[in-house]
Design an enzyme around this catalytic site. Structure first.
Site, mmCIF file in Angstrom:
data_model
loop_
_atom_site.group_PDB
_atom_site.id
_atom_site.type_symbol
_atom_site.label_atom_id
_atom_site.label_comp_id
_atom_site.label_asym_id
_atom_site.label_seq_id
_atom_site.Cartn_x
_atom_site.Cartn_y
_atom_site.Cartn_z
ATOM 1 N N LEU A 575 0.831 -1.215 0.000
ATOM 2 C CA LEU A 575 0.000 0.000 0.000
ATOM 3 C C LEU A 575 0.860 1.257 0.000
ATOM 4 O O LEU A 575 0.576 2.228 -0.716
ATOM 5 C CB LEU A 575 -0.932 -0.026 1.224
ATOM 6 C CG LEU A 575 -1.752 1.242 1.448
ATOM 7 C CD1 LEU A 575 -2.665 1.525 0.253
ATOM 8 C CD2 LEU A 575 -2.578 1.131 2.731
ATOM 9 N N ASP A 626 13.066 2.461 10.567
ATOM 10 C CA ASP A 626 12.588 1.215 11.170
ATOM 11 C C ASP A 626 11.785 1.611 12.390
ATOM 12 O O ASP A 626 12.314 2.209 13.333
ATOM 13 C CB ASP A 626 13.778 0.328 11.560
ATOM 14 C CG ASP A 626 13.300 -1.014 12.119
ATOM 15 O OD1 ASP A 626 12.071 -1.162 12.344
ATOM 16 O OD2 ASP A 626 14.160 -1.882 12.337
ATOM 17 N N ASN A 653 2.026 4.517 7.462
ATOM 18 C CA ASN A 653 1.570 3.349 6.705
ATOM 19 C C ASN A 653 2.253 2.061 7.166
ATOM 20 O O ASN A 653 1.646 0.988 7.177
ATOM 21 C CB ASN A 653 1.841 3.579 5.220
ATOM 22 C CG ASN A 653 1.685 2.309 4.390
ATOM 23 O OD1 ASN A 653 0.564 1.866 4.148
ATOM 24 N ND2 ASN A 653 2.811 1.712 3.976
ATOM 25 N N SER A 708 -7.192 -0.620 9.811
ATOM 26 C CA SER A 708 -7.688 -1.806 9.101
ATOM 27 C C SER A 708 -9.195 -1.936 9.283
ATOM 28 O O SER A 708 -9.741 -1.497 10.307
ATOM 29 C CB SER A 708 -6.986 -3.047 9.664
ATOM 30 O OG SER A 708 -7.659 -4.209 9.256
ATOM 31 N N TYR A 747 -2.873 -8.611 15.281
ATOM 32 C CA TYR A 747 -2.871 -7.529 14.268
ATOM 33 C C TYR A 747 -4.090 -6.620 14.431
ATOM 34 O O TYR A 747 -3.982 -5.411 14.568
ATOM 35 C CB TYR A 747 -2.843 -8.149 12.868
ATOM 36 C CG TYR A 747 -3.016 -7.150 11.743
ATOM 37 C CD1 TYR A 747 -1.964 -6.327 11.345
ATOM 38 C CD2 TYR A 747 -4.237 -7.033 11.068
ATOM 39 C CE1 TYR A 747 -2.135 -5.411 10.324
ATOM 40 C CE2 TYR A 747 -4.411 -6.113 10.046
ATOM 41 C CZ TYR A 747 -3.352 -5.303 9.668
ATOM 42 O OH TYR A 747 -3.518 -4.392 8.671
ATOM 43 N N LYS A 751 -4.501 -2.742 15.632
ATOM 44 C CA LYS A 751 -5.109 -1.695 14.791
ATOM 45 C C LYS A 751 -6.244 -0.997 15.539
ATOM 46 O O LYS A 751 -6.483 0.206 15.366
ATOM 47 C CB LYS A 751 -5.621 -2.295 13.466
ATOM 48 C CG LYS A 751 -4.493 -2.721 12.531
ATOM 49 C CD LYS A 751 -3.728 -1.521 11.984
ATOM 50 C CE LYS A 751 -2.686 -1.950 10.946
ATOM 51 N NZ LYS A 751 -1.874 -0.857 10.452
HETATM 52 N N1 LIG Z 1 -3.076 -5.380 2.925
HETATM 53 C C1 LIG Z 1 -4.233 -5.149 3.487
HETATM 54 O O1 LIG Z 1 -5.237 -5.827 3.215
HETATM 55 C C2 LIG Z 1 -4.343 -4.108 4.506
HETATM 56 C C3 LIG Z 1 -5.566 -3.786 4.980
HETATM 57 C C4 LIG Z 1 -5.676 -2.765 5.921
HETATM 58 C C5 LIG Z 1 -4.580 -2.140 6.370
HETATM 59 N N2 LIG Z 1 -3.365 -2.517 5.908
HETATM 60 C C6 LIG Z 1 -2.217 -1.781 6.434
HETATM 61 O O2 LIG Z 1 -1.487 -1.193 5.381
HETATM 62 C C7 LIG Z 1 -0.161 -0.995 5.803
HETATM 63 C C8 LIG Z 1 0.754 -1.461 4.715
HETATM 64 O O3 LIG Z 1 0.645 -2.825 4.672
HETATM 65 P P1 LIG Z 1 0.691 -3.599 3.331
HETATM 66 O O4 LIG Z 1 -0.591 -4.256 3.187
HETATM 67 O O5 LIG Z 1 1.221 -2.800 2.271
HETATM 68 O O6 LIG Z 1 1.726 -4.673 3.713
HETATM 69 P P2 LIG Z 1 3.160 -4.859 3.179
HETATM 70 O O7 LIG Z 1 3.148 -5.020 1.732
HETATM 71 O O8 LIG Z 1 3.710 -5.900 3.993
HETATM 72 O O9 LIG Z 1 3.909 -3.550 3.518
HETATM 73 C C9 LIG Z 1 4.241 -3.273 4.814
HETATM 74 C C10 LIG Z 1 5.266 -2.208 4.831
HETATM 75 O O10 LIG Z 1 5.566 -1.902 6.162
HETATM 76 C C11 LIG Z 1 6.904 -1.980 6.374
HETATM 77 N N3 LIG Z 1 7.291 -2.370 7.695
HETATM 78 C C12 LIG Z 1 7.081 -3.522 8.339
HETATM 79 N N4 LIG Z 1 7.629 -3.475 9.540
HETATM 80 C C13 LIG Z 1 8.227 -2.305 9.683
HETATM 81 C C14 LIG Z 1 8.964 -1.675 10.677
HETATM 82 N N5 LIG Z 1 9.273 -2.288 11.843
HETATM 83 N N6 LIG Z 1 9.446 -0.496 10.462
HETATM 84 C C15 LIG Z 1 9.199 0.131 9.313
HETATM 85 N N7 LIG Z 1 8.538 -0.384 8.340
HETATM 86 C C16 LIG Z 1 8.034 -1.591 8.510
HETATM 87 C C17 LIG Z 1 7.382 -2.991 5.380
HETATM 88 O O11 LIG Z 1 8.760 -2.832 5.174
HETATM 89 P P3 LIG Z 1 9.593 -4.067 4.620
HETATM 90 O O12 LIG Z 1 9.333 -4.152 3.188
HETATM 91 O O13 LIG Z 1 10.960 -3.633 4.931
HETATM 92 O O14 LIG Z 1 9.096 -5.227 5.369
HETATM 93 C C18 LIG Z 1 6.562 -2.639 4.207
HETATM 94 O O15 LIG Z 1 7.146 -1.606 3.523
HETATM 95 C C19 LIG Z 1 -0.069 -1.670 7.119
HETATM 96 O O16 LIG Z 1 -0.154 -0.769 8.177
HETATM 97 C C20 LIG Z 1 -1.234 -2.559 7.172
HETATM 98 O O17 LIG Z 1 -1.633 -2.859 8.453
HETATM 99 C C21 LIG Z 1 -3.210 -3.462 4.966
#
Ligand SMILES: NC(=O)c1ccc[n+]([C@@H]2O[C@H](COP(=O)([O-])OP(=O)(O)OC[C@H]3O[C@@H](n4cnc5c(N)ncnc54)[C@H](OP(=O)(O)O)[C@@H]3O)[C@@H](O)[C@H]2O)c1
Length: 831
Positions: A575, A626, A653, A708, A747, A751
């Site tokens: 995202l 981080d 994010n 979320s 998780y 959230k």
């Molecule tokens: N996917 C969904 O269905 C969904 C729904 C609702 C909300 N969300 C939220 O959207 C956000 C992005 O998630 P995503 O779906 O895009 O998942 P994603 O593809 O796994 O991306 C997560 C991002 O967060 C970073 N991250 C993880 N741990 C971290 C840390 N300790 N410090 C800094 N960065 C960190 C990751 O970095 P690395 O690449 O280095 O791991 C990655 O860039 C999250 O907050 C998630 O909860 C997602």
């Protein structure tokens, strides 16, 4: 000078605007009223019903000079105030945050600000200003001072006359004044032509006619219908070949003998039977006058046509005929000509006029011959006339014969009347004598009127004059000066702002207002020196240094002034990366900071975005972050501050799910829950706290938390959607419970905690003007929780770009009305 750390206040858009608009409208109305008042005054001053505006000498105090000066002064002041007000409001409205139209140069800002307060600046604006209309308007304002003098020059005074007339008919008989006491004494009022004799003498002596006592002063004049004796005389000349009137005849040898051969008569062309004779020799007859009536006419025996036609009565008074040779005695006149004069004297009515105490005048053209015989008049005039104008009556002045024998004997000098009429030695020519006889009768007519005005029908006119003001309407053209001035000065500047928007020159208000927008970032149109000078002045009124200081313009903060600085955590993938793309594609410009745990991942993401979207007005940079490391968080914020000086948008994010690792026994329960809360909540809280000072440097700070759809407590009771059925379903009784495909307990709990955290930031930053949201982007196919993109798609996950666009729309203001809430793609997510 750096900007105050307190954030700008949102201007109230409505406070005072109506009042200000009314004030501007009032000034315009005052101007219009002044124009109307002046135009009416100069076109029809009496419409005001104020006599002192029309008549000089009226006791009223509102004289035209006072009225015009006052109105012109009010017009000039109101017009000047109106123009100044419009310029000031349009100027400040351009600088209202978020309400920027075409930008102003720094120099123009300076000039416009000065224009409103300094008359000198209006002059200098004409040299350097950018608006032609305002240049001209500023100059015309200077010309306002001539409005009053020019208008006053158009007022003058002139005399206005009013004439009132009264008429009175005669009370005495028309002819009574002709019978004077003298002839009355002499023969009972029917003899002695003293009146006329005296009149003829006075007229010949050029005495003015006597003044009738009918007027007191020159404002009075009378016009009468008076009885009149009216003479009309023909003058003629004949060559004197026979030496008539001279003592030496042509064929004579001696001068002592009268020669009968030269006794040819000269006769009247009016009554041919009236003839006279002139002779030569010694004595010679050199002048011979007779008067009388055509007796045949009087007796009724004359014919009615032809040369002997009757000078019929009524209307005919007498005929005068005379002939003379000039210079008979002393050679003064023209002895080579015989002069003749033939006059018809009529009676009737004539108009006499007299003004004040000036001698009366007859209007000879107005004479009307009487239609009645004299006998029909009640006065004794008939007898007088019969007696004195009889052919044989010697008492008429025009009945004389003049002779000369030689030096020392000339009977002219025994007859004063004849001398008066013909001049010294009969030197007057025929024309002169003809006019003189006419004058004699006119004089007698005027004398009779003067003696007894009540024998005339009289119209008395009184002329009164007043001094009135005359208004020259041409000077109204000067009104074009204020009219054009206001047209040019206000054209396109009718916008009126509230007091918050238009702070004028109140230093406190300016300081409260904060940074100024609407100033062009480049010094276009002015020299660098002038630009620098203007910048220095702007610093004085509280404009941000980075905005106005040319040396500071290359600083990262200054460079980012036009672009919003956006920091997205976890932006290297999923995202976060989609948010980067959405912003990078936007028509708005951003400095996008990609937060990435590994810089290399961030740089790879940036390269991928730049490859996918080759052209953009936004910039991309990477900052290592981080969320689990306080040191990393601190460095990231320092990094951003040094590069950009401020932060406009923080998108929290970065997040992760650890429930899968717990399920797979890769993490203990404590480790998994601690990591989940540390990454999603605690780390985000630390970063946000560190970034707040940078956010507060922004004029429009925005703080976003990506939450979320699973976080809503209320949703835990719902089963009306396959996804909800899956995540909310209760497993079969017993322990341990079966492993789920996608466990999310820690998780979604984290959230839910994030939501409360968002609410706290909303509360804490409310008065700082920072807008705070949580965004629920929907179920997206990302790497979240290591479930696998394909697996998530199977579970119904959507393309993550949808979430990226939603976040972009929130950043660009579409959901400003939903601050403090969890914003979803289709509405607000319940708690
Ligand atoms: N996917 C969904 O269905 C969904 C729904 C609702 C909300 N969300 C939220 O959207 C956000 C992005 O998630 P995503 O779906 O895009 O998942 P994603 O593809 O796994 O991306 C997560 C991002 O967060 C970073 N991250 C993880 N741990 C971290 C840390 N300790 N410090 C800094 N960065 C960190 C990751 O970095 P690395 O690449 O280095 O791991 C990655 O860039 C999250 O907050 C998630 O909860 C997602």
């Amino acid at each position: 000078m750096s900007k105050s750390s307190s954030p700008p206040k949102e201007p109230s858009s409505s406070r005072g605007r109506l009042v200000n608009a009314l004030f501007t409208a009032s000034l315009a109305l005052i101007c219009l009223a002044c124009y109307a008042l002046l135009i009416i005054l100069y076109i029809q001053a009496d419409l005001y019903h104020i006599p002192s505006l029309v008549t000089d000498g009226d006791t009223g105090s509102i004289k035209p000079t006072v009225a015009v000066s006052l109105i012109a002064a009010v017009l000039a002041a109101a017009t000047s105030a109106l123009i100044t007000r419009c310029v000031e409001h349009s100027f400040w409205l351009k600088l209202v945050p978020g309400n920027v139209g075409s930008p102003l140069t720094v120099g123009e800002v300076n000039r416009l600000a000065q224009w409103s307060v300094s008359p000198l600046a209006r002059l200098t604006y004409a040299l350097k200003g950018r608006s032609w209309a305002l240049k001209l308007s500023g100059l015309l304002i200077f010309a306002f001072s001539i409005i009053a003098p020019v208008l006053l020059a158009g007022i003058s005074l002139k005399d206005h006359f009013r004439i009132t007339s009264t008429s009175a008919s005669h009370v005495a008989d028309y002819w009574t004044p002709w019978i004077n006491r003298g002839n009355s004494r002499f023969r009972g009022g029917s003899a002695g032509d003293l009146v006329f004799g005296m009149a003829a003498q006075a007229s010949n002596g050029n005495f003015a006619a006597p003044v009738a006592p009918v007027c007191h002063d020159d404002s009075c004049s009378v016009s009468t219908g008076s009885s009149a004796l009216f003479a009309t005389c023909n003058a003629g000349t004949i060559d004197n070949t026979e030496n008539r009137g001279l003592t030496v005849c042509p064929t004579q040898t001696t001068t002592s003998t009268t020669v009968s051969d030269f006794s040819t008569n000269y006769c009247s062309d009016i009554v041919p039977s009236m003839c006279v004779n002139l002779t030569c020799g010694a004595p010679s007859v050199y002048a011979n006058f007779i008067t009388g009536l055509d007796v045949d006419c009087e007796s009724g025996s004359a014919g009615s046509t032809g040369p002997n036609a009757c000078i019929t009565s009524p209307g005919s008074w007498a005929v005068i005929f005379g002939a003379w040779v000039g210079g008979a005695d002393f050679g003064i006149g023209n002895s080579k000509l015989i002069n003749t004069v033939s006059c018809l004297v009529e009676y009737g009515n004539i108009t006499i006029s007299q003004t004040g105490a000036n001698p009366p005048r007859v209007d000879r053209n107005s004479f009307k011959r009487s239609l009645y015989p004299l006998s029909s008049y009640s006065s004794p005039i008939s007898n007088v006339r019969t007696f004195i104008w009889d052919e044989s009556a010697p008492t008429t002045p025009y009945y004389f014969t003049l002779r000369v024998v030689g030096t020392g004997w000339n009977d002219m000098y025994r007859q004063p009347f004849a001398a008066g009429l013909l001049g010294d030695d009969a030197s007057n020519d025929a024309q002169h004598v003809a006019r003189q006889i006419e004058n004699n009768f006119d004089w007698a007519t005027m004398g009779a009127f003067a003696r007894m005005p009540n024998a005339s029908d009289m119209v008395t006119s009184t002329r009164t004059s007043t001094r009135v003001y005359v208004y020259n309407q041409l000077v109204l053209l000067i009104l074009l000066v204020p009219f054009l001035g206001s047209l040019l000065g206000t054209w396109g500047r009718w916008g009126v702002g509230s007091d918050d928007e238009v702070v004028g020159y109140n230093p406190v208000a300016i300081a409260n207002r904060g940074p100024v927008e609407g100033i062009a970032t480049k010094p276009f149109g002015v020299s660098q020196k002038e630009y620098k000078k203007a910048c220095d002045k702007l610093l004085l009124i509280g404009v941000e240094e980075s905005l106005v200081n040319p040396s500071a313009r290359n600083s990262p903060a200054a460079m980012s002034q036009d672009k919003k600085v956006v920091f997205i955590t976890g932006a290297n993938t999923g995202l976060g990366l989609e948010i980067v793309k959405a912003l990078y594609k936007s028509t708005q410009s951003y400095d996008i900071i990609v937060g990435s745990r590994l810089v290399s991942n961030g740089e790879a993401a940036v390269a991928a975005v730049q490859q996918e979207i080759p052209s953009s007005s936004s910039s991309l940079s990477v900052v290592q972050l981080d969320l689990a490391s306080d040191e990393s968080i601190k460095k990231a914020v320092e990094n951003i501050e040094s590069k950009f000086g401020r932060l406009d948008v923080l998108v929290n994010n970065g997040g992760a799910g650890f429930d899968g690792a717990l399920r797979d026994n890769k993490l203990s329960i404590r480790e998994a829950w601690n990591k989940s809360w540390d990454t999603n909540v605690a780390g985000t809280q630390v970063l946000t706290s560190e970034a707040i000072p940078l956010l507060l440097k922004s004029r429009q700070a925005r703080l976003l938390f990506i939450t979320s759809g699973t976080s809503a407590l209320a949703f835990t009771e719902r089963f009306d959607h396959p996804a909800l059925q899956r995540i909310n379903a209760s497993p079969a009784p017993g322990w341990p419970k079966p492993k789920e495909i996608n466990p999310i307990e820690s998780y979604r709990s984290a959230k839910t905690g994030l939501n409360m955290m968002m609410r706290q930031w909303h509360r804490i930053l409310l008065n700082d003007g920072v807008k705070v949201w949580a965004i629920s982007p929907g179920f997206l196919a990302t790497n979240l929780g290591d479930v696998g993109i394909e697996q998530l798609k199977k579970l119904g996950a959507r393309d993550p770009s949808e979430g990226g666009n939603l976040v972009k729309r929130v950043i660009e203001g579409e959901r400003d009305s939903d601050v403090g809430k969890v914003v979803g793609a289709t509405g607000i997510q319940i708690w």
